[in-house]
Design a protein around this motif. Structure first.
Motif, PDB file in Angstrom:
ATOM      1  N   PRO A 122       0.804  -1.227   0.000  1.00 32.84           N
ATOM      2  CA  PRO A 122       0.000   0.000   0.000  1.00 32.84           C
ATOM      3  C   PRO A 122       0.835   1.274   0.000  1.00 32.84           C
ATOM      4  O   PRO A 122       1.852   1.367   0.681  1.00 32.84           O
ATOM      5  CB  PRO A 122      -0.798  -0.111   1.296  1.00 32.84           C
ATOM      6  CG  PRO A 122       0.010  -0.993   2.179  1.00 32.84           C
ATOM      7  CD  PRO A 122       0.751  -1.945   1.274  1.00 32.84           C
ATOM      8  N   VAL A 123       0.369   2.254  -0.784  1.00 27.11           N
ATOM      9  CA  VAL A 123       0.954   3.595  -0.758  1.00 27.11           C
ATOM     10  C   VAL A 123      -0.043   4.629  -0.229  1.00 27.11           C
ATOM     11  O   VAL A 123       0.343   5.729   0.146  1.00 27.11           O
ATOM     12  CB  VAL A 123       1.460   4.030  -2.149  1.00 27.11           C
ATOM     13  CG1 VAL A 123       2.682   3.226  -2.548  1.00 27.11           C
ATOM     14  CG2 VAL A 123       0.365   3.938  -3.199  1.00 27.11           C
ATOM     15  N   ASN A 124      -1.308   4.256  -0.187  1.00 28.08           N
ATOM     16  CA  ASN A 124      -2.331   5.215   0.222  1.00 28.08           C
ATOM     17  C   ASN A 124      -2.239   5.583   1.701  1.00 28.08           C
ATOM     18  O   ASN A 124      -2.630   6.692   2.086  1.00 28.08           O
ATOM     19  CB  ASN A 124      -3.724   4.698  -0.116  1.00 28.08           C
ATOM     20  CG  ASN A 124      -4.031   3.356   0.518  1.00 28.08           C
ATOM     21  OD1 ASN A 124      -3.145   2.535   0.732  1.00 28.08           O
ATOM     22  ND2 ASN A 124      -5.297   3.120   0.787  1.00 28.08           N
ATOM     23  N   ILE A 125      -1.700   4.726   2.518  1.00 32.37           N
ATOM     24  CA  ILE A 125      -1.613   5.026   3.952  1.00 32.37           C
ATOM     25  C   ILE A 125      -0.598   6.140   4.195  1.00 32.37           C
ATOM     26  O   ILE A 125      -0.880   7.103   4.914  1.00 32.37           O
ATOM     27  CB  ILE A 125      -1.277   3.755   4.753  1.00 32.37           C
ATOM     28  CG1 ILE A 125      -2.373   2.704   4.543  1.00 32.37           C
ATOM     29  CG2 ILE A 125      -1.125   4.082   6.238  1.00 32.37           C
ATOM     30  CD1 ILE A 125      -2.015   1.321   5.056  1.00 32.37           C
ATOM     31  N   LEU A 126       0.576   6.046   3.581  1.00 24.68           N
ATOM     32  CA  LEU A 126       1.574   7.118   3.682  1.00 24.68           C
ATOM     33  C   LEU A 126       1.012   8.412   3.110  1.00 24.68           C
ATOM     34  O   LEU A 126       1.149   9.484   3.709  1.00 24.68           O
ATOM     35  CB  LEU A 126       2.861   6.733   2.956  1.00 24.68           C
ATOM     36  CG  LEU A 126       3.897   7.845   2.786  1.00 24.68           C
ATOM     37  CD1 LEU A 126       4.486   8.247   4.133  1.00 24.68           C
ATOM     38  CD2 LEU A 126       4.995   7.415   1.847  1.00 24.68           C
ATOM     39  N   ASN A 132      -1.578  14.404   3.598  1.00 24.73           N
ATOM     40  CA  ASN A 132      -2.972  14.855   3.489  1.00 24.73           C
ATOM     41  C   ASN A 132      -3.655  14.372   2.214  1.00 24.73           C
ATOM     42  O   ASN A 132      -4.441  15.094   1.615  1.00 24.73           O
ATOM     43  CB  ASN A 132      -3.045  16.390   3.539  1.00 24.73           C
ATOM     44  CG  ASN A 132      -2.387  16.945   4.768  1.00 24.73           C
ATOM     45  OD1 ASN A 132      -2.683  16.525   5.878  1.00 24.73           O
ATOM     46  ND2 ASN A 132      -1.467  17.873   4.583  1.00 24.73           N
ATOM     47  N   GLY A 133      -3.338  13.168   1.811  1.00 21.61           N
ATOM     48  CA  GLY A 133      -3.871  12.663   0.555  1.00 21.61           C
ATOM     49  C   GLY A 133      -4.682  11.410   0.749  1.00 21.61           C
ATOM     50  O   GLY A 133      -5.217  11.140   1.820  1.00 21.61           O
ATOM     51  N   GLY A 134      -4.745  10.654  -0.286  1.00 23.14           N
ATOM     52  CA  GLY A 134      -5.487   9.409  -0.262  1.00 23.14           C
ATOM     53  C   GLY A 134      -5.432   8.750  -1.618  1.00 23.14           C
ATOM     54  O   GLY A 134      -4.667   9.149  -2.487  1.00 23.14           O
ATOM     55  N   GLY A 135      -6.271   7.769  -1.772  1.00 18.94           N
ATOM     56  CA  GLY A 135      -6.305   6.995  -3.002  1.00 18.94           C
ATOM     57  C   GLY A 135      -6.556   5.548  -2.657  1.00 18.94           C
ATOM     58  O   GLY A 135      -7.127   5.238  -1.609  1.00 18.94           O
ATOM     59  N   HIS A 136      -6.120   4.667  -3.503  1.00 14.25           N
ATOM     60  CA  HIS A 136      -6.240   3.245  -3.171  1.00 14.25           C
ATOM     61  C   HIS A 136      -4.858   2.637  -2.998  1.00 14.25           C
ATOM     62  O   HIS A 136      -3.848   3.330  -3.092  1.00 14.25           O
ATOM     63  CB  HIS A 136      -7.114   2.497  -4.185  1.00 14.25           C
ATOM     64  CG  HIS A 136      -6.620   2.519  -5.591  1.00 14.25           C
ATOM     65  ND1 HIS A 136      -5.637   1.686  -6.047  1.00 14.25           N
ATOM     66  CD2 HIS A 136      -6.984   3.284  -6.646  1.00 14.25           C
ATOM     67  CE1 HIS A 136      -5.422   1.915  -7.327  1.00 14.25           C
ATOM     68  NE2 HIS A 136      -6.218   2.885  -7.716  1.00 14.25           N
ATOM     69  N   GLY A 141      -2.330   9.949  -4.029  1.00 10.42           N
ATOM     70  CA  GLY A 141      -1.756  11.268  -4.214  1.00 10.42           C
ATOM     71  C   GLY A 141      -1.771  12.031  -2.913  1.00 10.42           C
ATOM     72  O   GLY A 141      -2.425  11.637  -1.945  1.00 10.42           O
ATOM     73  N   GLY A 142      -1.036  13.118  -2.885  1.00  5.79           N
ATOM     74  CA  GLY A 142      -0.998  13.976  -1.711  1.00  5.79           C
ATOM     75  C   GLY A 142      -0.417  15.313  -2.092  1.00  5.79           C
ATOM     76  O   GLY A 142      -0.127  15.574  -3.269  1.00  5.79           O
ATOM     77  N   TYR A 162       6.576   2.914   6.203  1.00  3.91           N
ATOM     78  CA  TYR A 162       5.413   2.522   5.409  1.00  3.91           C
ATOM     79  C   TYR A 162       5.759   1.553   4.291  1.00  3.91           C
ATOM     80  O   TYR A 162       4.956   0.702   3.946  1.00  3.91           O
ATOM     81  CB  TYR A 162       4.763   3.766   4.793  1.00  3.91           C
ATOM     82  CG  TYR A 162       4.119   4.662   5.824  1.00  3.91           C
ATOM     83  CD1 TYR A 162       2.758   4.548   6.102  1.00  3.91           C
ATOM     84  CD2 TYR A 162       4.859   5.615   6.528  1.00  3.91           C
ATOM     85  CE1 TYR A 162       2.145   5.351   7.040  1.00  3.91           C
ATOM     86  CE2 TYR A 162       4.242   6.428   7.468  1.00  3.91           C
ATOM     87  CZ  TYR A 162       2.907   6.294   7.720  1.00  3.91           C
ATOM     88  OH  TYR A 162       2.301   7.089   8.656  1.00  3.91           O
ATOM     89  N   PHE A 163       6.928   1.709   3.701  1.00  2.39           N
ATOM     90  CA  PHE A 163       7.333   0.885   2.571  1.00  2.39           C
ATOM     91  C   PHE A 163       8.321  -0.159   3.080  1.00  2.39           C
ATOM     92  O   PHE A 163       9.517  -0.031   2.933  1.00  2.39           O
ATOM     93  CB  PHE A 163       8.016   1.726   1.494  1.00  2.39           C
ATOM     94  CG  PHE A 163       7.154   2.785   0.873  1.00  2.39           C
ATOM     95  CD1 PHE A 163       5.807   2.914   1.148  1.00  2.39           C
ATOM     96  CD2 PHE A 163       7.705   3.684  -0.018  1.00  2.39           C
ATOM     97  CE1 PHE A 163       5.017   3.886   0.553  1.00  2.39           C
ATOM     98  CE2 PHE A 163       6.949   4.665  -0.618  1.00  2.39           C
ATOM     99  CZ  PHE A 163       5.603   4.773  -0.334  1.00  2.39           C
ATOM    100  N   ASN A 164       7.808  -1.207   3.672  1.00  2.40           N
ATOM    101  CA  ASN A 164       8.713  -2.162   4.331  1.00  2.40           C
ATOM    102  C   ASN A 164       8.629  -3.571   3.781  1.00  2.40           C
ATOM    103  O   ASN A 164       9.118  -4.487   4.417  1.00  2.40           O
ATOM    104  CB  ASN A 164       8.462  -2.156   5.825  1.00  2.40           C
ATOM    105  CG  ASN A 164       7.010  -2.437   6.175  1.00  2.40           C
ATOM    106  OD1 ASN A 164       6.253  -2.896   5.339  1.00  2.40           O
ATOM    107  ND2 ASN A 164       6.635  -2.137   7.396  1.00  2.40           N
ATOM    108  N   LYS A 165       8.011  -3.780   2.664  1.00  2.00           N
ATOM    109  CA  LYS A 165       7.964  -5.133   2.105  1.00  2.00           C
ATOM    110  C   LYS A 165       8.941  -5.260   0.976  1.00  2.00           C
ATOM    111  O   LYS A 165       9.096  -4.408   0.170  1.00  2.00           O
ATOM    112  CB  LYS A 165       6.569  -5.436   1.578  1.00  2.00           C
ATOM    113  CG  LYS A 165       5.576  -5.691   2.667  1.00  2.00           C
ATOM    114  CD  LYS A 165       4.297  -6.154   2.059  1.00  2.00           C
ATOM    115  CE  LYS A 165       3.323  -6.559   3.136  1.00  2.00           C
ATOM    116  NZ  LYS A 165       2.123  -7.120   2.624  1.00  2.00           N
TER     117      LYS A 165
END
Length: 165
Positions: A122-126, A132-136, A141-142, A162-165
């Motif tokens: 996931p990138v939407n959580i970061l 202050n963004g969102g998406g799936h 985006g942010g 957030y990017f740990n996989k």
């Protein structure tokens, strides 16, 4: 076509292909549509893309992450027009060990951020928590109202969590 990554993203489903089949039966010219979407770039856009890949892309190998940034002065240098950077965020995902890609563009009043990922990363959580963004999950985006340098620093201070996989 564009929102599905040319039908490669995990958001595809049978209904999408049924709709495409109906459009083809109705006589749409899929080749003309593809040509109008992907083969109408200016030479400035192509030079800007090359510059991004050659000079501006930073790879964080341990985290399988790429970052591309463009300042407003760099955009002016290449005669930027709205839409010229469309899709740039996806380019680093063509690298075999890059699973996350981030693109930052300095506009007149903010930094626009685009996030992409592959698979179940996931990138939407970061995007939500920090920018202050969102998406799936695979596309978000942010924005930031600081400088480009400060936005990069904020990203570098947080993305590892957030990017740990």
């Amino acid at each position: 076509m564009t929102d599905t990554g040319n039908f490669a993203f995990n958001s595809n489903n049978p209904v999408l292909y049924e709709m495409i089949a109906e459009l083809l039966r109705a006589g749409i010219n899929k080749d003309c549509i593809f040509d109008n979407v992907f083969n109408q770039y200016t030479s400035n856009r192509m030079e800007l893309m090359g510059y991004c890949l050659f000079r501006k892309m930073k790879i964080y190998k341990k985290y399988h992450t790429a970052l591309i940034t463009l300042s407003s002065s760099e955009l002016r240098r290449f005669g930027y027009q709205k839409g010229d950077t469309e899709g740039f965020v996806n380019l680093p995902l063509q690298i075999s060990d890059v699973y996350y890609s981030v693109f930052m563009r300095e506009d007149s009043d903010r930094i626009k951020l685009s996030f992409r990922s592959q698979g179940d990363r996931p990138v939407n959580i970061l995007a939500h928590d920090i920018f202050n963004g969102g998406g799936h999950m695979n596309a978000a985006g942010g924005e930031s109202f600081g400088t480009l340098d400060n936005t990069v620093k904020t990203f570098e201070d947080h993305f590892r969590d957030y990017f740990n996989k």
